[in-house]
Motif scaffolding. Structure first.
Motif, PDB file in Angstrom:
ATOM      1  N   LEU A 149       0.844  -1.181   0.000  1.00  0.00           N
ATOM      2  CA  LEU A 149       0.000   0.000   0.000  1.00  0.00           C
ATOM      3  C   LEU A 149       0.885   1.237   0.000  1.00  0.00           C
ATOM      4  O   LEU A 149       1.798   1.355   0.827  1.00  0.00           O
ATOM      5  N   VAL A 150       0.629   2.151  -0.924  1.00  0.00           N
ATOM      6  CA  VAL A 150       1.284   3.467  -0.926  1.00  0.00           C
ATOM      7  C   VAL A 150       0.167   4.493  -0.937  1.00  0.00           C
ATOM      8  O   VAL A 150      -0.577   4.590  -1.910  1.00  0.00           O
ATOM      9  N   GLU A 151       0.042   5.225   0.151  1.00  0.00           N
ATOM     10  CA  GLU A 151      -1.147   6.056   0.319  1.00  0.00           C
ATOM     11  C   GLU A 151      -0.786   7.439   0.849  1.00  0.00           C
ATOM     12  O   GLU A 151       0.254   7.636   1.476  1.00  0.00           O
ATOM     13  N   PHE A 152      -1.658   8.395   0.561  1.00  0.00           N
ATOM     14  CA  PHE A 152      -1.482   9.725   1.099  1.00  0.00           C
ATOM     15  C   PHE A 152      -1.592   9.659   2.623  1.00  0.00           C
ATOM     16  O   PHE A 152      -2.494   9.023   3.170  1.00  0.00           O
ATOM     17  N   HIS A 153      -0.653  10.303   3.274  1.00  0.00           N
ATOM     18  CA  HIS A 153      -0.627  10.268   4.728  1.00  0.00           C
ATOM     19  C   HIS A 153      -1.845  11.022   5.284  1.00  0.00           C
ATOM     20  O   HIS A 153      -2.231  12.060   4.737  1.00  0.00           O
ATOM     21  N   PRO A 154      -2.469  10.502   6.346  1.00  0.00           N
ATOM     22  CA  PRO A 154      -3.605  11.244   6.908  1.00  0.00           C
ATOM     23  C   PRO A 154      -3.248  12.652   7.362  1.00  0.00           C
ATOM     24  O   PRO A 154      -4.119  13.523   7.399  1.00  0.00           O
ATOM     25  N   LEU A 155      -1.976  12.897   7.664  1.00  0.00           N
ATOM     26  CA  LEU A 155      -1.580  14.260   7.998  1.00  0.00           C
ATOM     27  C   LEU A 155      -1.753  15.183   6.794  1.00  0.00           C
ATOM     28  O   LEU A 155      -2.158  16.344   6.939  1.00  0.00           O
ATOM     29  N   LEU A 156      -1.466  14.679   5.600  1.00  0.00           N
ATOM     30  CA  LEU A 156      -1.657  15.476   4.387  1.00  0.00           C
ATOM     31  C   LEU A 156      -3.105  15.908   4.262  1.00  0.00           C
ATOM     32  O   LEU A 156      -3.408  17.070   3.946  1.00  0.00           O
ATOM     33  N   ASN A 157      -4.035  14.969   4.509  1.00  0.00           N
ATOM     34  CA  ASN A 157      -5.452  15.294   4.399  1.00  0.00           C
ATOM     35  C   ASN A 157      -5.915  16.239   5.496  1.00  0.00           C
ATOM     36  O   ASN A 157      -6.937  16.916   5.354  1.00  0.00           O
ATOM     37  N   ALA A 158      -5.180  16.263   6.615  1.00  0.00           N
ATOM     38  CA  ALA A 158      -5.543  17.153   7.717  1.00  0.00           C
ATOM     39  C   ALA A 158      -5.015  18.567   7.526  1.00  0.00           C
ATOM     40  O   ALA A 158      -5.516  19.506   8.140  1.00  0.00           O
ATOM     41  N   LEU A 159      -3.990  18.721   6.690  1.00  0.00           N
ATOM     42  CA  LEU A 159      -3.421  20.040   6.459  1.00  0.00           C
ATOM     43  C   LEU A 159      -4.284  20.869   5.525  1.00  0.00           C
ATOM     44  O   LEU A 159      -4.901  20.348   4.599  1.00  0.00           O
ATOM     45  N   GLY A 160      -4.296  22.151   5.753  1.00  0.00           N
ATOM     46  CA  GLY A 160      -5.006  23.047   4.861  1.00  0.00           C
ATOM     47  C   GLY A 160      -4.487  24.456   5.023  1.00  0.00           C
ATOM     48  O   GLY A 160      -3.893  24.795   6.054  1.00  0.00           O
ATOM     49  N   PRO A 161      -4.674  25.311   4.022  1.00  0.00           N
ATOM     50  CA  PRO A 161      -4.191  26.693   4.128  1.00  0.00           C
ATOM     51  C   PRO A 161      -5.050  27.502   5.088  1.00  0.00           C
ATOM     52  O   PRO A 161      -6.255  27.326   5.169  1.00  0.00           O
ATOM     53  N   THR A 162      -4.403  28.373   5.830  1.00  0.00           N
ATOM     54  CA  THR A 162      -5.127  29.342   6.650  1.00  0.00           C
ATOM     55  C   THR A 162      -5.629  30.450   5.741  1.00  0.00           C
ATOM     56  O   THR A 162      -5.232  30.529   4.575  1.00  0.00           O
ATOM     57  N   PRO A 163      -6.506  31.314   6.236  1.00  0.00           N
ATOM     58  CA  PRO A 163      -6.863  32.488   5.416  1.00  0.00           C
ATOM     59  C   PRO A 163      -5.583  33.202   4.990  1.00  0.00           C
ATOM     60  O   PRO A 163      -4.795  33.638   5.828  1.00  0.00           O
ATOM     61  N   PRO A 164      -5.318  33.282   3.687  1.00  0.00           N
ATOM     62  CA  PRO A 164      -3.982  33.678   3.235  1.00  0.00           C
ATOM     63  C   PRO A 164      -3.659  35.147   3.480  1.00  0.00           C
ATOM     64  O   PRO A 164      -4.467  36.036   3.233  1.00  0.00           O
ATOM     65  N   THR A 165      -2.461  35.353   3.985  1.00  0.00           N
ATOM     66  CA  THR A 165      -1.905  36.708   4.021  1.00  0.00           C
ATOM     67  C   THR A 165      -1.160  36.975   2.720  1.00  0.00           C
ATOM     68  O   THR A 165      -1.118  38.084   2.223  1.00  0.00           O
ATOM     69  N   ASP A 166      -0.554  35.906   2.183  1.00  0.00           N
ATOM     70  CA  ASP A 166       0.079  35.959   0.867  1.00  0.00           C
ATOM     71  C   ASP A 166      -0.644  34.923   0.008  1.00  0.00           C
ATOM     72  O   ASP A 166      -0.533  33.728   0.242  1.00  0.00           O
ATOM     73  N   PRO A 167      -1.426  35.336  -0.981  1.00  0.00           N
ATOM     74  CA  PRO A 167      -2.233  34.382  -1.749  1.00  0.00           C
ATOM     75  C   PRO A 167      -1.412  33.335  -2.487  1.00  0.00           C
ATOM     76  O   PRO A 167      -1.923  32.287  -2.841  1.00  0.00           O
TER      77      PRO A 167
END
Length: 274
Positions: A149-167
């Protein structure tokens, strides 16, 4: 929900076939979808029976055929299987594609068993029942066979951008659940992860969160023996705008970001004797 996903992937397929992302016009090779460590983990494949579960268009299945394996791909989308068969015929590769839900794979494949069962890179999130999935994997393997199995790490799915200060380079923080527990995530969107036009047809899909521990426990519970687990900071495409090319042509976060796992791999074997 699984039927909704099947319809959604039927709708995604023509967009994916025409996309630059998949590069089916020859701009991308089958090997592009693999990290170097995958081949060292899998070992020699020539002459071996390899099954690729949830294979979609068979882009990775093709790499197994190119390395001399007797490659079989399985997917629940009728449109994807039809396109995979067409692409195999056009490229002259000897591959077989079977349409089936992964939970019915044993029935769909009859008494056939495999030396290697491979899956991943966006597959596990579409499985509501990991124990049943792991049992299916174990049943499809020959004694001594390898599951990889080679899968996207659940940490990757948990990460997301904050409201951007630099778009252009929004900072990444934990924005989504890492572990299961809140049920499936419903998505209603006319777009897919590739370039191309909006979907024509079903736009609703469901995903399930699964932590690494849940995946490992399911495989152990099915009687498989773990032989290796690795985590990697690279991805086959740039998930976030700030990502930069890695030395092997894949993508990683820039040096200004922490080194975190974005992908993980699990190698397990079916014991020779019960």
């Amino acid at each position: 929900m699984v039927r909704a996903n099947e319809a959604n992937w039927d709708a995604r397929t023509p967009v994916h076939v025409a996309s630059a992302f998949y590069g089916l016009d020859g701009s991308r090779s089958a090997e592009d979808w693999f990290a170097p460590f995958e081949w060292s983990d899998l070992g020699e494949l020539a002459g071996r029976d390899v099954l690729h579960l949830q294979c979609h268009l068979g882009t990775e299945t093709a790499a197994f055929a190119d390395r001399g394996a007797r490659a079989v791909g399985l997917d629940f989308s009728a449109e994807a299987v039809a396109q995979a068969r067409r692409l195999a015929a056009e490229t002259g590769r000897e591959m077989e594609f079977v349409r089936s839900d992964v939970y019915r794979a044993v029935e769909a494949l009859g008494d056939r068993r495999f030396d290697v069962v491979y899956t991943g890179k966006g597959a596990v999130c579409y499985l509501p029942d990991l124990a049943a999935w792991a049992g299916t994997v174990a049943a499809l393997l020959r004694p001594g066979g390898t599951f990889y199995l080679v899968e996207f790490h659940p940490l990757l799915n948990a990460l997301g951008p904050t409201p951007p200060t630099d778009p252009d380079t929004p900072p990444l923080l934990l924005r989504h659940d890492y572990l299961a527990g809140r049920g499936p995530l419903r998505s209603d969107t006319p777009t897919t992860y590739t370039d191309g036009p909006p979907l024509q047809g079903a736009t609703t899909s469901y995903e399930w969160r699964h932590g690494v521990g849940e995946v490992l426990d399911a495989l152990i519970g099915a009687g498989l023996t773990l032989r290796g687990v690795r985590e990697s900071e690279v991805l086959p495409w740039p998930r976030f705008p700030s990502m930069v090319p890695d030395t092997n042509g894949w993508w990683r976060l820039p040096d200004s970001e922490p080194i975190v796992p974005l992908l993980y791999a699990v190698r397990a074997v079916k014991p020779e004797r019960p």
